[in-house]
Design an enzyme around this catalytic site. Sequence first.
Site, PDB file in Angstrom:
ATOM      1  N   ILE A 156       0.821  -1.094   0.090  1.00  0.00           N
ATOM      2  CA  ILE A 156       0.034  -0.121   0.112  1.00  0.00           C
ATOM      3  C   ILE A 156       0.990   1.077  -0.297  1.00  0.00           C
ATOM      4  CG2 ILE A 156      -1.739   1.355   1.391  1.00  0.00           C
ATOM      5  CD1 ILE A 156      -2.819  -1.728   2.196  1.00  0.00           C
ATOM      6  N   ARG A 177      11.267  -1.374   7.544  1.00  0.00           N
ATOM      7  CA  ARG A 177      12.340  -2.149   8.161  1.00  0.00           C
ATOM      8  C   ARG A 177      13.394  -2.586   7.221  1.00  0.00           C
ATOM      9  NH1 ARG A 177       7.965  -6.495   9.980  1.00  0.00           N
ATOM     10  NH2 ARG A 177       7.461  -5.751   8.252  1.00  0.00           N
ATOM     11  N   ARG A 238      -3.178   1.785  11.443  1.00  0.00           N
ATOM     12  CA  ARG A 238      -3.781   1.200  12.588  1.00  0.00           C
ATOM     13  C   ARG A 238      -3.611   2.199  13.815  1.00  0.00           C
ATOM     14  NH1 ARG A 238      -5.866  -1.964  10.217  1.00  0.00           N
ATOM     15  NH2 ARG A 238      -5.878  -4.232  10.468  1.00  0.00           N
ATOM     16  N   GLU A 267     -10.417   2.485  19.107  1.00  0.00           N
ATOM     17  CA  GLU A 267     -11.525   2.729  18.196  1.00  0.00           C
ATOM     18  C   GLU A 267     -12.518   1.523  18.331  1.00  0.00           C
ATOM     19  OE1 GLU A 267      -9.197   2.570  14.320  1.00  0.00           O
ATOM     20  OE2 GLU A 267     -10.501   0.747  13.838  1.00  0.00           O
ATOM     21  N   HIS A 285     -12.335   4.343   9.702  1.00  0.00           N
ATOM     22  CA  HIS A 285     -11.712   3.110   9.282  1.00  0.00           C
ATOM     23  C   HIS A 285     -12.301   2.482   8.232  1.00  0.00           C
ATOM     24  CE1 HIS A 285      -8.910  -0.468  10.974  1.00  0.00           C
ATOM     25  NE2 HIS A 285      -9.090  -0.420   9.604  1.00  0.00           N
ATOM     26  N   ILE A 286     -12.322   3.241   7.183  1.00  0.00           N
ATOM     27  CA  ILE A 286     -13.103   2.875   5.801  1.00  0.00           C
ATOM     28  C   ILE A 286     -11.919   3.050   4.539  1.00  0.00           C
ATOM     29  CG2 ILE A 286     -15.467   3.838   6.286  1.00  0.00           C
ATOM     30  CD1 ILE A 286     -14.753   6.528   4.821  1.00  0.00           C
TER      31      ILE A 286
HETATM   32  C1  GLV Z   1      -8.102  -2.622   7.522  1.00  0.00           C
HETATM   33  O1  GLV Z   1      -7.605  -2.020   8.229  1.00  0.00           O
HETATM   34  C2  GLV Z   1      -7.354  -4.017   6.945  1.00  0.00           C
HETATM   35  O2  GLV Z   1      -6.260  -4.229   7.594  1.00  0.00           O
HETATM   36  O3  GLV Z   1      -7.643  -4.511   5.763  1.00  0.00           O
END
Ligand code: GLV
Length: 328
Positions: A156, A177, A238, A267, A285-286
């Site tokens: 990502i 890392r 997170r 959350e 968290h979307i």
């Molecule tokens: C969402 O937070 C995921 O880890 O897919």
Amino acid sequence: MHRILVARALYPETLARLRQHFEVDYNGDDIVFSPRELSQRLQGKAGALTTGSERIDASVLDAHPQLRVVANMAVGYNNLDIAAFDARGVLATNTPDVLTETTADFGFALMMATARRMAESEHFLRAGQWTKWRYDMFAGSDVHGATLGILGMGRIGQAIARRGALGFGMPVIYHNRSRLPADQEGPIGARYVDKATLLREADHLVLVLPYSAGSHHAIGAAELAQMKPTATLTNIARGGIVDDAALARALSERRISAAGLDVFEGEPAVNPALLDLPNVVLTPHIASATERTRRAMADLAADNLIAALAGSRPPTPVNPGVLPLAGV
Ligand code: GLV
């Protein structure tokens, strides 16, 4: 037929497919189980389809030695104690890849909304406060050409870097890392730097690293103090990676300019100090939530359960070292 638990509400089509293979105990009411309720519902189950809200640790696994597979409908799996899974030969799976581009879109959008003060200005308009044009009204900071900093350069992170470098002419710096191979850095011109340099040089810092004990409060008061006062911080990784209380203080004292947060410590509770601040964009968290991607995640979680409980290699195991599964 194996019995499985579907621990949260799910697309009916995915559920119907699971029902062709398993006897399904379905939490159709979408209750967020307490640890006790979760343990009760896992009685006699060989598999479970979970989300990030269900914590499965050594005590849960010990209470349910018949449990062979937990398919998490998320790419992150910090809700699963993988060392405990490994020690007991239980398989965990996640849903990588299918959500990469969708999540990167959202991370980039949240960073842009934060830099260009979209939420704050929208509230102003809705509140009927817009009565005239003014030269400095909601003047934010540019995204194009600014330095994009990425902490956590996995799939990502790289997808966000591509958007910034190729679409917006952003120099990209990152810390991770491990350093990316040259053929992955090259096309985006990404420069590997240490964490202190990342904090000091980024105009827009985006967090995309997994949560673990080692990344708890990776961004706290000391790190925020190293950032530019004009910088923005975006967290789509997170809750717990950022010290939310320290961030709220830094935002209210304008030690950084703004933040965009899709994830929060504890959350769905949100630190009340954040709710009062104008210079933070808050979303629930979307980041992976598009219709197509959420369906793909559900389908992949189901594919993992079906394959694993049939004794085949599932598409996306987290701990493939436990394969082949004994006792399936
Ligand atoms: C969402 O937070 C995921 O880890 O897919």
